[in-house]
Motif scaffolding. Structure first.
Motif, PDB file in Angstrom:
ATOM      1  N   ALA A 270       0.875  -1.266  -0.124  1.00  0.00           N
ATOM      2  CA  ALA A 270      -0.060   0.053  -0.002  1.00  0.00           C
ATOM      3  C   ALA A 270       0.795   1.119   0.043  1.00  0.00           C
ATOM      4  CB  ALA A 270      -0.983  -0.082   1.212  1.00  0.00           C
TER       5      ALA A 270
ATOM      6  N   ALA B 282       2.333   7.406   2.883  1.00  0.00           N
ATOM      7  CA  ALA B 282       3.150   8.744   2.963  1.00  0.00           C
ATOM      8  C   ALA B 282       4.066   8.585   4.065  1.00  0.00           C
ATOM      9  CB  ALA B 282       2.188   9.979   2.964  1.00  0.00           C
TER      10      ALA B 282
ATOM     11  N   PHE C 121       1.931   8.933  -1.710  1.00  0.00           N
ATOM     12  CA  PHE C 121       1.117   9.849  -2.685  1.00  0.00           C
ATOM     13  C   PHE C 121       1.905  11.071  -3.059  1.00  0.00           C
ATOM     14  CE2 PHE C 121      -1.587  12.480   0.680  1.00  0.00           C
ATOM     15  CZ  PHE C 121      -0.471  12.806   1.381  1.00  0.00           C
TER      16      PHE C 121
ATOM     17  N   GLN D 100       1.562   7.157  -7.432  1.00  0.00           N
ATOM     18  CA  GLN D 100       0.199   7.574  -6.936  1.00  0.00           C
ATOM     19  C   GLN D 100       0.609   9.167  -6.924  1.00  0.00           C
ATOM     20  OE1 GLN D 100      -1.419   7.492  -3.032  1.00  0.00           O
ATOM     21  NE2 GLN D 100      -3.003   6.155  -3.795  1.00  0.00           N
TER      22      GLN D 100
ATOM     23  N   ASN E 224      -5.347   8.959  -6.140  1.00  0.00           N
ATOM     24  CA  ASN E 224      -5.825   8.727  -4.658  1.00  0.00           C
ATOM     25  C   ASN E 224      -6.897   9.470  -4.219  1.00  0.00           C
ATOM     26  OD1 ASN E 224      -5.950   9.578  -1.869  1.00  0.00           O
ATOM     27  ND2 ASN E 224      -4.070   9.103  -1.473  1.00  0.00           N
TER      28      ASN E 224
ATOM     29  N   LYS F 276      -7.400   4.338  -5.734  1.00  0.00           N
ATOM     30  CA  LYS F 276      -7.189   3.667  -4.605  1.00  0.00           C
ATOM     31  C   LYS F 276      -8.332   4.591  -3.671  1.00  0.00           C
ATOM     32  CE  LYS F 276      -4.758   2.421  -0.571  1.00  0.00           C
ATOM     33  NZ  LYS F 276      -4.902   3.714   0.360  1.00  0.00           N
TER      34      LYS F 276
ATOM     35  N   TYR G 227      -8.874   5.669  11.112  1.00  0.00           N
ATOM     36  CA  TYR G 227      -8.446   4.367  11.375  1.00  0.00           C
ATOM     37  C   TYR G 227      -9.290   3.781  12.298  1.00  0.00           C
ATOM     38  CZ  TYR G 227      -4.870   5.017   7.918  1.00  0.00           C
ATOM     39  OH  TYR G 227      -4.637   5.482   6.667  1.00  0.00           O
TER      40      TYR G 227
ATOM     41  N   ASN H  56      -8.044  -3.924   0.647  1.00  0.00           N
ATOM     42  CA  ASN H  56      -7.179  -3.471   1.467  1.00  0.00           C
ATOM     43  C   ASN H  56      -7.975  -3.357   3.024  1.00  0.00           C
ATOM     44  OD1 ASN H  56      -6.062  -0.053   2.152  1.00  0.00           O
ATOM     45  ND2 ASN H  56      -4.750  -1.822   2.477  1.00  0.00           N
TER      46      ASN H  56
ATOM     47  N   ASP I 160      -6.503  -3.836   7.199  1.00  0.00           N
ATOM     48  CA  ASP I 160      -6.517  -4.793   8.578  1.00  0.00           C
ATOM     49  C   ASP I 160      -5.769  -6.095   8.300  1.00  0.00           C
ATOM     50  OD1 ASP I 160      -7.581  -2.550   9.792  1.00  0.00           O
ATOM     51  OD2 ASP I 160      -9.373  -3.477  10.276  1.00  0.00           O
TER      52      ASP I 160
ATOM     53  N   ILE J   5      -1.528  -4.344   1.275  1.00  0.00           N
ATOM     54  CA  ILE J   5      -1.147  -4.313   2.724  1.00  0.00           C
ATOM     55  C   ILE J   5      -0.238  -3.067   2.998  1.00  0.00           C
ATOM     56  CG2 ILE J   5       0.230  -5.594   4.430  1.00  0.00           C
ATOM     57  CD1 ILE J   5      -0.396  -8.236   3.103  1.00  0.00           C
ATOM     58  N   GLY J   6      -0.704  -2.298   3.979  1.00  0.00           N
ATOM     59  CA  GLY J   6       0.133  -1.050   4.386  1.00  0.00           C
ATOM     60  C   GLY J   6       0.899  -1.259   5.799  1.00  0.00           C
ATOM     61  N   ARG J   7       0.065  -0.847   7.025  1.00  0.00           N
ATOM     62  CA  ARG J   7       0.801  -0.821   8.269  1.00  0.00           C
ATOM     63  C   ARG J   7       1.651  -2.084   8.546  1.00  0.00           C
ATOM     64  NH1 ARG J   7      -4.420   1.178  11.092  1.00  0.00           N
ATOM     65  NH2 ARG J   7      -5.203  -0.121   9.515  1.00  0.00           N
TER      66      ARG J   7
END
Ligand SMILES: Cc1cc2nc3c(=O)[nH]c(=O)nc-3n(C[C@H](O)[C@H](O)[C@H](O)COP(=O)(O)O)c2cc1C
Length: 336
Positions: free
Chosen positions: A22, A25, A49, A83, A110, A152, A190, A214, A216, A237-239
């Motif tokens: 994912a 920034a 982004f 992005q 975005n 997205k 979030y 996307n 969690d 997947i991000g965090r």
């Protein structure tokens, strides 16, 4: 077991496996993206982004700026998507052309960023309240480039203004090649859980282009569960990737063998050291700040991690951080 697919296509671009890092920034810069790619298992990388106005201004000024740095990438990062955010269709189109000329494999728009600074200018999730504007942006940008275009987005501004199904329809009508949904609303930030049933509804309603799910995903089991529950074509997947850069490799192992690699203290040390070495080689501004920021992510799961974080936060220079990280882990590994 329903598995994360081995591949999917964004237009003509093959993404294998069907996993996406994912955009984040301040996190997914070229160094972090290469670190992820080197672990294996991540099909597609995305930049942070980037302001479309910044890209166009940089192009006109013809001198390196922060925006230019956001769009820097190395050959090993392919396939990679740039992005962009913004709300002026002409500026977005021009910025997308610059990204195409820089060699990106795709451009993503975005429509999810909840940050006030972006939303105030109508960008990011601000556009979710102006679908005619979304259509104009998508139409202009699609006309401007020949590489794939994706977007997205969040589910809507709030629970009373859900627009994700309309957004999916717009994407298909305007000739986009893939869409990614983070199913929280702008107002939700979030908080709470990402409601995967919205991804399932979007997938069921979308006939011609892949849907990327996307929100969690923390483990390989979660990734497979998202595919099972929603039918999505790929997972983003991000965090979890920031604190566990092995997650894509783990997913790939899980779907092929049913089990996966669990990092030891030594692996965590090696990962942190590798990231820090790559950062210091980069000679980017504020390397020390970035090292401190990543200390927060990388010390998750490290024994006595809070002690290590404090040591790093109190350091002043790159060499001091490197020395202290080495000393900390030498102590921990001997004690193990
Ligand atoms: C620090 C941070 C920065 C982010 N920056 C971006 C961004 O630049 N563009 C974007 O589309 N989403 C951005 N996001 C949202 C993520 O891409 C993703 O949609 C969200 O974190 C949910 O996925 P996750 O649960 O896997 O983290 C950001 C999220 C975080 C935590």
């Amino acid at each position: 077991m329903v598995k994360v697919p081995a591949q999917f296509h964004i237009g003509p671009v093959l993404i294998a496996p069907a996993t996406v890092l994912a955009p984040m920034a301040g996190v997914t810069d070229t160094v972090f993206r290469r670190l992820i790619r080197q672990q294996g298992g991540c099909g597609l990388l995305m930049t942070e982004f980037t302001s479309s106005h910044g890209v166009v201004a940089t192009q006109k000024a013809r001198k390196p700026t922060r925006t230019f740095r956001y769009l820097a990438f190395e050959p090993e990062e392919h396939p990679i998507t740039a992005q962009l955010f913004g709300a002026d269709p002409k500026v977005m189109a021009e910025a997308a052309r610059v990204c195409q000329d820089l060699g990106f494999d795709a451009v993503d728009i975005n429509f999810g960023c909840p940050v006030n600074k972006v939303v105030k200018c109508n960008g990011g999730s601000g556009c979710l309240r102006d679908l005619p504007l979304v259509r104009r942006i998508l139409t202009e940008v699609r006309k401007a480039i020949t590489i794939p275009l994706t977007m997205k987005f969040r589910a809507g501004w709030n629970d009373k203004e859900l627009v994700y199904l309309e957004m999916g329809r717009l994407a298909e009508e305007c000739g986009l090649q893939a869409i990614a949904l983070h199913p929280r609303t702008r107002e939700q930030g979030y908080a709470g859980r990402a409601d995967w049933s919205r991804i399932a509804a979007l997938k069921a309603a979308t006939k011609t282009i892949p849907v990327i799910g996307n929100g969690d995903i923390l483990t390989p089991e979660d990734a497979c569960r998202m595919v099972a529950e929603t039918g999505c074509d790929a997972v983003m997947i991000g965090r979890a990737a920031a604190s566990n850069p092995w997650i894509f490799r783990q997913i790939q192992e899980y779907v092929t063998t049913g089990s996966y690699f669990r990092p030891t203290e030594r692996d965590r040390y090696d990962m942190m050291r590798k990231y820090y070495d790559m950062m210091s080689d980069q000679a980017a501004p504020d390397t020390v700040g970035k090292m401190k920021q990543f200390a927060t992510y990388f010390t998750h799961g490290v024994r006595n991690g809070s002690k290590l974080r404090t040591i790093i936060y109190q350091s002043q220079t790159v060499s001091e951080i490197l020395e202290k990280v080495d000393a900390f882990f030498q102590g921990e590994l001997v004690a193990a």
